[in-house]
Design a protein around this motif. Sequence first.
Motif, PDB file in Angstrom:
ATOM      1  N   SER A  18       0.725  -1.167   0.061  1.00 25.52           N
ATOM      2  CA  SER A  18       0.120   0.053   0.147  1.00 25.52           C
ATOM      3  C   SER A  18       0.676   1.174   0.068  1.00 25.52           C
ATOM      4  O   SER A  18       0.281   2.251  -0.640  1.00 25.52           O
ATOM      5  CB  SER A  18      -1.124   0.050   1.133  1.00 25.52           C
ATOM      6  N   ASP A  19       2.083   1.202   0.723  1.00 18.34           N
ATOM      7  CA  ASP A  19       2.872   2.158   0.657  1.00 18.34           C
ATOM      8  C   ASP A  19       3.572   2.532  -0.819  1.00 18.34           C
ATOM      9  O   ASP A  19       3.876   3.572  -1.220  1.00 18.34           O
ATOM     10  CB  ASP A  19       4.069   2.037   1.687  1.00 18.34           C
ATOM     11  N   LEU A  20       3.872   1.306  -1.414  1.00 18.68           N
ATOM     12  CA  LEU A  20       4.487   1.182  -2.931  1.00 18.68           C
ATOM     13  C   LEU A  20       4.011   2.011  -3.675  1.00 18.68           C
ATOM     14  O   LEU A  20       4.488   2.636  -4.641  1.00 18.68           O
ATOM     15  CB  LEU A  20       4.724  -0.234  -3.142  1.00 18.68           C
ATOM     16  N   LYS A  21       2.719   2.102  -3.676  1.00 19.51           N
ATOM     17  CA  LYS A  21       1.807   2.832  -4.583  1.00 19.51           C
ATOM     18  C   LYS A  21       2.041   4.369  -4.584  1.00 19.51           C
ATOM     19  O   LYS A  21       1.822   5.144  -5.631  1.00 19.51           O
ATOM     20  CB  LYS A  21       0.190   2.735  -4.465  1.00 19.51           C
ATOM     21  N   HIS A  22       2.845   4.854  -3.488  1.00 22.23           N
ATOM     22  CA  HIS A  22       2.790   6.430  -3.508  1.00 22.23           C
ATOM     23  C   HIS A  22       4.599   6.647  -3.657  1.00 22.23           C
ATOM     24  O   HIS A  22       4.874   7.932  -3.285  1.00 22.23           O
ATOM     25  CB  HIS A  22       2.598   6.779  -2.095  1.00 22.23           C
ATOM     26  N   ALA A  23       5.414   5.582  -4.132  1.00 19.27           N
ATOM     27  CA  ALA A  23       6.557   6.072  -4.383  1.00 19.27           C
ATOM     28  C   ALA A  23       6.896   6.776  -5.426  1.00 19.27           C
ATOM     29  O   ALA A  23       6.032   6.689  -6.482  1.00 19.27           O
ATOM     30  CB  ALA A  23       7.331   4.682  -4.627  1.00 19.27           C
TER      31      ALA A  23
ATOM     32  N   TRP B 244      12.336   7.639  -4.156  1.00 21.49           N
ATOM     33  CA  TRP B 244      12.334   6.204  -3.927  1.00 21.49           C
ATOM     34  C   TRP B 244      12.807   5.521  -5.004  1.00 21.49           C
ATOM     35  O   TRP B 244      13.770   4.449  -5.067  1.00 21.49           O
ATOM     36  CB  TRP B 244      10.886   5.779  -3.558  1.00 21.49           C
TER      37      TRP B 244
END
Lengths: 281, 281
Positions: A205-210, A214
């Motif tokens: 879920s965090d990865l989607k905001h990279a 990043w």
Amino acid sequence: MKPIDTLAILGVGLLGGSIGRAAIERKAARKVVGIGRRPAMLAAAERLGAATETTTSIEMGVAEADLIVVCTPVDRIVDSVREVARFCPEGALITDVGSTKREIVRQLGGKLGRNVRFLGSHPVAGSEKSGVDQARGDLFEGQRVILTPTRSTKKADVELLKRFWKSLGAETIAMSPERHDQIFAAVSHLPHLVAAALAGSISASDLKHAAAGWLDTTRVASGDAELWTPIFSTNRDGVLKALARFEKTLTLLRDAIERDDGKALTRLLTAAKRNRDALGS
Amino acid sequence: MKPIDTLAILGVGLLGGSIGRAAIERKAARKVVGIGRRPAMLAAAERLGAATETTTSIEMGVAEADLIVVCTPVDRIVDSVREVARFCPEGALITDVGSTKREIVRQLGGKLGRNVRFLGSHPVAGSEKSGVDQARGDLFEGQRVILTPTRSTKKADVELLKRFWKSLGAETIAMSPERHDQIFAAVSHLPHLVAAALAGSISASDLKHAAAGWLDTTRVASGDAELWTPIFSTNRDGVLKALARFEKTLTLLRDAIERDDGKALTRLLTAAKRNRDALGS
């Protein structure tokens, strides 16, 4: 430089294919023999101008070679060089493109017979991409190639390899295999490990905001895992030492954050920025 | 969107200057007032088209503003917003561009008076560069801006800010300040910390050999230390949690290297590669 008559390349992926393309485009060799296990890859190599002829047989491929560049993964280089040495002409020179040097050079040092010599190379080029279709004739232009001679290396071989890499557009520097591995633990293997830990520890879920930061910091983690595992394994001491230094600095940073010590944190971040800024963007 | 009549920007560096340039170029505001402490920087902002007028006085600068964007460093945002709120017209909306949100929103929540409201923004743009001379009118194009409403936020304010950022070319999404800080600990603050530890722990003699991989992995460490220290300080919990996850994965990687467990290492590197490859180059 007088062109090499026959150059043989064992393993025509990104690096081997780029060496072949550069040698053909720059007329650095009359014949470029691509050797590999997969006929489809060899066909692609010929089609892309990375080899003038190809074969799946090491014996046939190196039979007339003056210079053989072994581009197999790091954990297969020693065996590949030994096999090449059985079949290549007397007096031929063998080099490689491995990212670690100490283990390879130690295992191969002065044991090839028939006046066949090995001298290690590490072209500091390539990328997180792989495969012959990514090969480029200008991959080495302006890039650095490290040569790792030992006490038993002939000067003439160093000169030959210097001229060869230069003819592909690169500049060379020579250093011991041990020093090479220390340096590349710090500038390449440790960053890869750290990037992998960053990329591996993020939640979906965090990865989607990279975003850009990043993406930059983790870019090298896209490298082929099968190629990187033996790099870590053959430079274990160097990597663990570089990792210990990294962890010491990371602990100082964490302590400063935990204590909310803004002055210490700014001092540490400024020291890091100074090192980074020294190298441009 | 109906253009804003008067937009005031407090702090015209990279972000504030880019907001001003975008608003002027896209006619998103009739007047853009740049407010700052250094007259030279304000002169540059006017010259670069980042403001239609400038002042060193917050009181004068916000006197007629419909929307005020506070672009001061994270540790000064709360004080800046409170000062703006004293002088801006009744009913004005204030936002910011801070990289952390939980602390800022918690301290400002519903305490401004005179029907002046604060609604947090975080444009996920910018770079390791800084200064108004780096400002670009297209900095927000296609970029994401996070809005962090709370239960007391008016819907009309969310709509106004959505339209404002959209008029600068960005897309917006809304989430709680807490969720924002968790996400940005993972995708931005932790990578910065790790990049700083990499850049800070390398020796001068190794640094000379750094190439593309090291440069990518450490790029964000060029960011201004004075700006980053308060980011870590105001998102301490989030950063320490993300750091703990990172260290757990790094320990698994180190153990695999120490044990020379190639299978485990390849599995970990492959999992990292999968996350990284999901986002393109």
